[in-house]
Write an enzyme that holds these catalytic residues in place. Structure first.
Site, PDB file in Angstrom:
ATOM      1  N   ASP A  44       0.835  -1.208   0.000  1.00 43.07           N
ATOM      2  CA  ASP A  44       0.000   0.000   0.000  1.00 43.07           C
ATOM      3  C   ASP A  44       0.870   1.258   0.000  1.00 43.07           C
ATOM      4  O   ASP A  44       0.625   2.197   0.743  1.00 43.07           O
ATOM      5  CB  ASP A  44      -0.948   0.017   1.204  1.00 43.07           C
ATOM      6  N   LYS A  46       2.062   4.724  -1.076  1.00 41.57           N
ATOM      7  CA  LYS A  46       1.484   5.931  -1.652  1.00 41.57           C
ATOM      8  C   LYS A  46       2.111   7.106  -0.910  1.00 41.57           C
ATOM      9  O   LYS A  46       2.714   6.913   0.150  1.00 41.57           O
ATOM     10  CB  LYS A  46      -0.044   5.929  -1.511  1.00 41.57           C
ATOM     11  N   ASN A  49       1.852   7.542   2.863  1.00 40.79           N
ATOM     12  CA  ASN A  49       2.512   6.554   3.717  1.00 40.79           C
ATOM     13  C   ASN A  49       4.032   6.678   3.721  1.00 40.79           C
ATOM     14  O   ASN A  49       4.726   5.847   4.291  1.00 40.79           O
ATOM     15  CB  ASN A  49       2.122   5.134   3.296  1.00 40.79           C
ATOM     16  N   ASP A  65       2.171   2.691   7.806  1.00 40.75           N
ATOM     17  CA  ASP A  65       1.000   1.874   7.494  1.00 40.75           C
ATOM     18  C   ASP A  65       1.361   0.528   6.863  1.00 40.75           C
ATOM     19  O   ASP A  65       1.242   0.334   5.652  1.00 40.75           O
ATOM     20  CB  ASP A  65       0.043   2.635   6.584  1.00 40.75           C
ATOM     21  N   THR A  84      -4.388   0.792  -2.976  1.00 47.54           N
ATOM     22  CA  THR A  84      -5.146   2.027  -3.097  1.00 47.54           C
ATOM     23  C   THR A  84      -5.291   2.389  -4.578  1.00 47.54           C
ATOM     24  O   THR A  84      -4.303   2.359  -5.309  1.00 47.54           O
ATOM     25  CB  THR A  84      -4.434   3.179  -2.349  1.00 47.54           C
TER      26      THR A  84
END
Length: 232
Positions: A44, A46, A49, A65, A84
């Site tokens: 995840d 992005k 994060n 995260d 995401t």
């Protein structure tokens, strides 16, 4: 810019030249490479994060995260569709088994944003967004990428490669010609023109996040059915 637990999101940082952007890319490849060496896929990645612990020191980056992180002991051993929208790798959207190379796609998206000031895959309709990602359908618009070096664009292209077997690993990315280019050459690559675009994108992202906080918090683990709908 607002802080997340007193820590600044990396997307809030503005990069005026390629040398500064490259320095951050090195940290990202080093950090994710360490995770991959330990057989851990983040799943995840992005901008939100990737956190800067200090506004004055770009070398202090924290990956946040790890809620979707998973041990990946063998190639193509992961099957959960998660991530995401906008950053998720095409093989995940296709429902194929995948591995740590999916993180490298996400880094390609992030680096595109750092250098260009906006995301490579933008669609209001999620079905269209996923279709573009699965096809690797993006471009370097001359208005914003004309002044960006060919080497930088080549690195992004080799990360945003649909076939994960041909996509660069973190170790390979660190050896890419843009990553080892002389600092003085990269410092001359001014990105000031893209700065306003980055700020606009960041403002829109924060507004959208505020309005859709509940929806975004659900992420994709609860969207397995919607995933398949969009792939039909």
């Amino acid at each position: 810019y607002p802080f997340i637990h007193h820590t600044n999101s990396i997307v809030s940082k503005s990069y005026y030249n390629e040398k500064e952007a490259r320095d951050v890319c090195k940290i990202l490849f080093d950090s994710i490479g360490y995770c991959h060496e330990k057989s851990i896929a983040h799943r995840d990645l992005k901008p939100e994060n990737l956190l800067l612990l200090s506004e004055d020191d770009d070398s202090m980056v924290k990956i946040a995260d790890f809620g979707f992180a998973k041990k990946c002991l063998t190639p193509n051993s992961l099957t959960t569709q998660c991530g995401t929208p906008g950053y998720v790798a095409p093989e995940i959207l296709e429902g194929l088994a995948y591995d740590t190379k999916s993180d490298m796609w996400s880094l390609g998206v992030i680096i595109y944003i750092l250098l260009g000031g906006y995301p490579p895959f933008i669609e209001q309709n999620q079905r269209e967004l996923f279709r573009k990602i699965r096809r690797g359908q993006y471009e370097f618009h001359d208005e914003y990428w004309g002044s960006v070096s060919a080497d930088a664009k080549d690195l992004i292209s080799k990360l945003l490669t649909v076939d994960p077997a041909k996509r660069l690993s973190a170790e390979q990315a660190l050896k890419h010609k843009w990553m080892v280019q002389d600092e003085s050459v990269l410092a001359a690559g001014d990105l000031g023109k893209n700065l306003s675009e980055l700020r606009k994108y960041n403002a829109k992202r924060k507004f959208k996040a505020a309005v859709n906080a509940v929806i975004l918090a659900n992420k994709m683990t609860s969207l397995g059915v919607d995933f398949k709908k969009n792939l039909d």
